[in-house]
Enzyme design. Sequence first.
Site, short mmCIF file in Angstrom:
data_model
loop_
_atom_site.label_atom_id
_atom_site.label_comp_id
_atom_site.label_asym_id
_atom_site.label_seq_id
_atom_site.Cartn_x
_atom_site.Cartn_y
_atom_site.Cartn_z
N GLU A 192 -10.21 -3.64 -3.84
CA GLU A 192 -9.61 -2.39 -4.69
C GLU A 192 -10.47 -1.80 -5.52
O GLU A 192 -10.41 -2.12 -6.77
CB GLU A 192 -8.28 -3.17 -5.27
CG GLU A 192 -7.26 -3.62 -4.35
CD GLU A 192 -5.90 -4.35 -5.33
OE1 GLU A 192 -6.27 -4.58 -6.26
OE2 GLU A 192 -4.91 -4.18 -4.53
N GLU A 387 -3.61 -5.94 2.42
CA GLU A 387 -2.49 -6.45 1.49
C GLU A 387 -1.08 -5.83 1.54
O GLU A 387 -1.19 -4.71 1.36
CB GLU A 387 -3.12 -6.64 0.10
CG GLU A 387 -4.21 -7.62 -0.05
CD GLU A 387 -4.51 -7.66 -1.59
OE1 GLU A 387 -3.73 -7.55 -2.47
OE2 GLU A 387 -5.95 -7.69 -1.86
C1 BG6 Z 1 -3.75 -6.96 -5.56
C2 BG6 Z 1 -5.03 -7.94 -5.51
O1 BG6 Z 1 -4.05 -6.06 -6.53
O2 BG6 Z 1 -2.65 -7.35 -5.46
C3 BG6 Z 1 -4.66 -9.30 -5.15
O3 BG6 Z 1 -6.10 -7.49 -4.61
C4 BG6 Z 1 -3.47 -9.46 -5.93
O4 BG6 Z 1 -5.71 -10.03 -5.71
C5 BG6 Z 1 -2.48 -8.88 -5.22
O5 BG6 Z 1 -2.97 -11.04 -5.99
C6 BG6 Z 1 -1.19 -9.01 -5.81
O6 BG6 Z 1 -0.86 -8.81 -7.24
P1 BG6 Z 1 -0.43 -10.14 -8.14
O7 BG6 Z 1 -0.67 -9.71 -9.57
O8 BG6 Z 1 1.14 -10.12 -7.75
O9 BG6 Z 1 -1.19 -11.39 -8.01
#
Ligand code: BG6
Length: 488
Positions: A192, A387
């Site tokens: 990201e 993701e």
């Molecule tokens: C992304 C990141 O922003 O979202 C991850 O690359 C992160 O590292 C994921 O865990 C989900 O976000 P969060 O804040 O719910 O863990």
Amino acid sequence: MTKAIEGFKPDFLWGGATAANQVEGAFDEDGKGLSTADMVPFIPKSKRGMNMAMDVTAEYIEDVLAGKTEDVFPKRFGVNFYHTYKEDIALFAELGFKVFRLSINWSRIFPNGDDAQPNEAGLEFYENVFKELKKYNIEPLVTLSHYETPLALTRKYNGWYSREVIDFYTNYAKTVFTRYKDYVKYWLTFNEINVITHSPYTGGGILIDKLPEKTSDQIAYQAAHHQFVASALATKLAHEIIPDVQVGCMLARMQTYPVTNHPDDILKAQEHNDLNLFFTDVHAKGEYPAYMDRYFAENNIVVNKEEGDDEILKNHPVDFISFSYYMSISVTTQGDQEKTEGNLVEGAVKNQYLESSDWGWQIDPKGLRVTLRDFHNRYNKPLFVVENGLGAYDKVEEDGSIHDPYRIDYLRKHIEQMKEAVKDGVDLMGYTAWGPIDLVSFSTSEMSKRYGFIYVDQDDEGNGTLKRSKKDSFNWYKNVIATNGEEL
Ligand code: BG6
């Protein structure tokens, strides 16, 4: 006549994604140095107001190092993957994973970031992980930098704000490419990368309080330039060292909609999208887009480039584009509207057509199709959803079962839209659901914000047995993979 595409390609890479600092633990074992993530404390929601707990100050870091705080640091203990990787990978294999996305914690390999020699114990750990994955024919997809800058680089150089860090990063990249060339053919240079403009500490290991005379945007865009150059140099190195390698960039995609059809809203949404896609534009096209010249000028941002930087960017674009997708965003110029919460989304307006997660993230499966189609049209490069997932509270029943229909529903709807995008002609390499095993949240450092198919018995403070158990979504996802996305 050309036949219409009917579904995911046979070698579609199904799997899950993690980051070292959110799963490994063992923050000070086997020669690992401290990383920026190790300094982020858990702050209970009642005390943190919004849902963000990502940035720390220079003073706080010195206090922590001097032992002046009682705070809990969940990214130091993760979910103990450092010691349980064999058991965890066996569960991923049972799910049928074709790919597992993980990151290398830079400070395991170079404890201070600028060391002359790598730490052999750190190198061995990841080699063992890759060997274990190979046993099950699971391809690793490796992120070089996922919010884990060696802390020493932050304290000594102020992280990526300093150009010198490019050399340390490329040395690190060269070291791991050389060591793992027989194991890893899919690499991502920065997780990201655009997050640096939202949280310079998270994305770049930068303490903005050390640069009071500069705006956060000035600092972030200069640091982003250093990361672009480093990413292009790492792409070059990977192509030289690893046969058949594929290197991707990684963007936190923020698909932005206009709230109304007022032309001002259309333009505002377009500008918002451009600021987000600026990062993939540089990575994929190898040059700064013209629209940024105006943005930089109007916001007094000066990006210092060295001679040769433009050629480096031009000559080494990425092979594919990867991104995270959790939600869409809506913006408007038309009066005061109800706002929504969420990672990185300041001032975003609530979309009345969408539901929200327990953390206020607006759930928009169709937005994933829109995103995929836009990316395809803009870049015409292979895409990878690395993701996507739902952070939710899970309840363990008395018999130990965990029913998570909300997670299945979220994932099903997103995968359905992904399939539609494939039918639209999008070239999609794979899909790695975020957090296949529960892990520490990046934005809130909570354990109770769970994404996994595999439950981990641990609370926000780090209490628990760490026992792994399967949620209902485990068997559901297993079947999705087994049927190559035909049965959802
Ligand atoms: C992304 C990141 O922003 O979202 C991850 O690359 C992160 O590292 C994921 O865990 C989900 O976000 P969060 O804040 O719910 O863990």
